[in-house]
Design an enzyme around this catalytic site. Structure first.
Site, mmCIF file in Angstrom:
data_model
loop_
_atom_site.group_PDB
_atom_site.id
_atom_site.type_symbol
_atom_site.label_atom_id
_atom_site.label_comp_id
_atom_site.label_asym_id
_atom_site.label_seq_id
_atom_site.Cartn_x
_atom_site.Cartn_y
_atom_site.Cartn_z
ATOM 1 N N HIS A 507 0.091 -38.091 -4.920
ATOM 2 C CA HIS A 507 0.068 -36.986 -5.886
ATOM 3 C C HIS A 507 -0.469 -35.712 -5.223
ATOM 4 O O HIS A 507 0.167 -34.656 -5.259
ATOM 5 C CB HIS A 507 -0.808 -37.391 -7.084
ATOM 6 N N GLU A 508 -1.644 -35.833 -4.621
ATOM 7 C CA GLU A 508 -2.252 -34.646 -4.017
ATOM 8 C C GLU A 508 -1.417 -34.136 -2.847
ATOM 9 O O GLU A 508 -1.345 -32.928 -2.601
ATOM 10 C CB GLU A 508 -3.689 -34.935 -3.573
ATOM 11 N N HIS A 511 1.104 -31.731 -4.061
ATOM 12 C CA HIS A 511 0.570 -30.359 -4.179
ATOM 13 C C HIS A 511 0.521 -29.693 -2.795
ATOM 14 O O HIS A 511 0.845 -28.518 -2.644
ATOM 15 C CB HIS A 511 -0.846 -30.382 -4.751
ATOM 16 N N HIS A 514 3.843 -28.550 -1.795
ATOM 17 C CA HIS A 514 4.192 -27.338 -2.539
ATOM 18 C C HIS A 514 3.617 -26.109 -1.817
ATOM 19 O O HIS A 514 4.310 -25.119 -1.595
ATOM 20 C CB HIS A 514 3.625 -27.464 -3.960
HETATM 21 ZN ZN LIG Z 1 -2.253 -32.645 -9.749
#
Ligand SMILES: [Zn+2]
Length: 728
Positions: A507-508, A511, A514
């Site tokens: 998940h991280e 980011h 991104h």
């Molecule tokens: Zn998040």
């Protein structure tokens, strides 16, 4: 789950200072006295990769003078922009704003890292002093009438002054941010607003420090080995290490943090200890005494309601949602309610399955909240023949990290290379740094990785941009970091993590991808500086790659034998993917609903405890589950404005990420290069240079509906069009 950077997306106009103290402040423009060395936190970053943060020279003592000098410098810069005798142009106003505040941004990066990962009494004293000053500084910028006039002039002429689409978008962002922050209010209202913001900043700091105090102080000390019944070796070892770090060598300590508590609740066979640990954890910030947050919450809610009224909005929620994809609280509520009912129905089924096992075992147990994780494990074993303890030996942190790098390379051509520790300073020995290159070998940025729990580190996991990407004055490479609270392995053994931890890791990293993919001109629009309910799209999307056979076969290797995870175990894991979705969804959604309802409740004084109880009762909250974040410990919502009336964002973004995943599976599968290319072009690289709904439509050819989300969670797909279908 993650929190975004304190900085991402706010470079250029967020920073702080009270007018009265400014006169005495040193400014960075003034040469330092010969015997006072310049504050290294203010100086442009030096070293390789276009400069890196000076962690080797950073100290707590430098934070306050650094922040004050940085604020003073930016105020001087802004004063020059506001007083420019030339008519306002994009370059002399907005580009100039983007150029301003660089020294403050550098100090704030280090300040943010100290606050979130090196927090001790000295840092807390700086936070208490500086939080209201930073809030006042931000108001001083947004309330500068001459500056706002110039921004408004650029904004109003944006379509006929030859600006690029990105420049027009930047003009819109500045203009709406200033208006939303009160730039159009009369002087008296501005003063009231600034007073509210300063008081809120103090309360947010107090809220977060209270939660941290309860997390640091609370613990279950286990003296007797028999009380470890049910705990796997890795959890016992973690508890032994926490005991050592707290001067209790030879015993075992369950700390009052998620990373200690959740494994204990999952495995401990000692029901009365599970209840004890559960009560300790869910009562953080709710224990009476000096660290109790109830009065803090009442005051925060009242001030937020007053601020919304001053700014001309019905409620705080209406103000917060105006510039999101959802746009209105009603649309966010509509999505949450559409998912809530099937999720609660699923919980009833899950509880029935658990109760059946408990009944078989005898003992007259009725499933309580401290039983859920424990009996869910038993049901999973019975139904899918998957036990967490069977998976964990294959989940070596370092191998999975290599697995993430593999995903980044396969999809986007990114290559990760470890950086020589002698070349780039870090703030803690646990932190490591990687260089990230594009397929042509050109530098993309740096990735800092701080994986392990320690005292003074905020719980949970998050991504942070130390420096956003930009290009308008020459290429600046981004620096991003991933932070989490995993347990270290036994000395000499690799760190093994749970399946949930592995999802958090991916998940991280989503980011981080991104941020690293950002390819824009202006730093305020870069990377993760997007709408709150869009930012969790890449992160939740990346979780999907963890369970692909390609990743598990190659990177889930047994820590002792080195053998890959068996095929049939992978199959069983995938079959169990929708298991416990009732629990996960209700645990999350109850928090999101309470958050939204608290901020719709308006100006009447709110007793948080009673409000939470009554709201959950009216929702039909299953008694076997507690909110993931109860109100007195809800840092997302009360340690800052960030996710206030915004915890729904994870669900909103997940309608999108589930739909993106189906774009892959409808095409060539998870590794489809053409879909990855479109994802990069239309979503990951554009930052906030386009409206998220437009960016998404460009990627998918249509809006996202709710159907993919419901399929992903194994809930019935409604026939009626979902709110996200009208996300325009
Ligand atoms: Zn998040």
């Amino acid at each position: 789950m993650s929190l975004k950077s304190l900085l991402a997306g706010v470079v250029g106009f967020t920073s702080a200072g009270i007018a009265a103290t400014l006169a005495s402040m040193p400014t960075a423009a003034r040469p330092p006295a010969p015997d006072v060395p310049a504050n290294p936190l203010l100086a442009p970053w030096t070293g390789p990769y276009g400069g890196v943060p000076p962690f080797d020279r950073a100290t707590v003592e430098l934070l306050k003078p650094g922040l004050e000098a940085g604020m003073a410098e930016q105020l001087a810069e802004i004063e020059r922009i506001a007083a420019d005798p030339e008519p306002a142009t994009f370059d002399n106003t907005l580009a100039a704003m983007e150029r301003s505040g660089r020294a403050l941004a550098r100090v704030r990066t280090v300040y943010g890292i100290y606050s979130s990962t090196l927090n001790d009494d000295a840092v807390q004293a700086v936070e208490r002093e500086m939080a209201p000053k930073l809030a006042a500084f931000e108001d001083q910028v947004t309330q500068n009438a001459r500056l706002f006039e110039r921004i408004a002039a650029v904004y109003e002429s944006r379509e006929k002054s030859g600006l690029t689409p990105e420049q027009q978008r930047l003009a819109w962002v500045y203009y709406t941010d200033f208006v939303r922050a009160g730039a159009r209010l009369d002087p008296q209202a501005k003063q009231q607003l600034a007073a509210i913001n300063q008081r809120l900043a103090t309360l947010y700091t107090r809220f977060g420090q209270n939660v941290l105090a309860d997390e640091n102080d609370g613990q279950l000390v286990i003296e007797n080995e028999a009380d470890l019944a049910g705990l796997p070796e890795s959890v016992r070892e973690g508890a032994a290490q926490v005991a050592v770090s707290r001067g209790k060598a030879g015993r075992w300590v369950i700390a009052n943090t998620r990373s200690s508590v959740e494994p204990f609740l999952t495995y401990s066979a000692r029901r009365e200890l599970r209840e004890k640990v559960w009560r300790m954890f869910v009562n953080r910030g709710d224990n009476g005494g000096a660290t109790d947050n109830n009065a803090v919450i009442t005051e925060i809610l009242a001030l937020r309601a007053e601020r919304a009224r001053l700014l001309g909005y019905e409620t705080h929620a209406h103000w917060r949602l105006e510039n999101t994809m959802a746009r209105t609280p009603a649309r966010a509520m509509q999505l949450m309610e559409a998912v809530w009912t099937p999720a609660v129905a699923r919980v009833r089924e899950e509880v029935a399955d658990m109760q059946a096992i408990a009944d078989q075992e005898g003992g007259g147990i009725r499933i309580e909240p401290w039983d859920y994780r424990y009996y869910a494990g038993k049901v999973r074993k019975a139904k899918y023949d998957v036990a967490e303890t069977e998976i964990t030996p294959y989940l070596q942190l370092e191998n999975l990290r290599e697995g993430m790098f593999h995903v980044a390379k396969e999809l986007f051509g990114f290559q990760f290379k470890p950086v020589d520790p002698a070349r780039v300073p870090v703030y803690h020995p646990d932190v490591r740094v990687w260089e990230v290159d594009d397929p042509a070998g050109k530098l993309v940025g740096l990735w800092y990785f701080d994986p392990y729990a320690r005292k003074g580190k905020r719980s949970g996991a998050w991504m942070n941009a130390y420096r956003p990407q930009e290009r308008f004055d020459g290429e600046v490479r981004t620096i991003v970091s991933n932070n989490s609270n995993f347990m270290k392995g036994k000395p000499g053994e690799p760190a093994l993590i749970s399946w949930t931890d592995a999802e958090t890791l991916f998940h991280e990293f989503g980011h981080a991808m991104h941020g690293l993919s950002s390819s824009v001109q202006y730093p305020s629009l870069a990377g993760t500086a997007v709408a709150r309910d869009y930012v969790e799209l890449p992160s939740q999307l990346f979780e999907h790659w963890l369970s692909t056979p390609e990743i598990l076969d190659r990177y889930a290797l047994h820590y002792q034998t080195g053998k890959p995870i068996p095929k049939d175990l992978v199959d069983r894991i995938r079959q169990a993917e929708r298991f416990n979705q009732g629990f996960d969804t209700v645990e999350y959604l109850s928090s999101a609903l309470v958050d939204m309802k608290l901020h719709l409740a308006g100006a009447q004084p709110i007793d948080p405890d009673r409000f939470e109880r009554e709201t959950l009762a009216s929702l039909g909250m299953p008694s076997e589950i507690v909110m993931r974040h109860r109100t007195p410990q809800f840092n997302h919502v009360f340690a800052g404005d960030g996710y206030s009336a915004g915890y729904y964002s994870y669900l909103w973004s997940d309608t999108l990420s589930a739909d993106v995943w189906e774009a892959f599976t409808e095409a060539g599968g998870p590794w489809d290069k053409a879909v990855a290319r479109r994802l990069y072009d239309d979503v990951l690289s554009v930052g906030n240079t386009v409206d998220p709904a437009d960016g998404y439509r460009a990627f998918r050819g249509r809006d996202a509906g709710i159907a993919a989300l419901m399929r992903r969670r194994g809930f019935p797909v409604p026939v009626v069009a979902a709110p996200a279908d009208k996300a325009n």
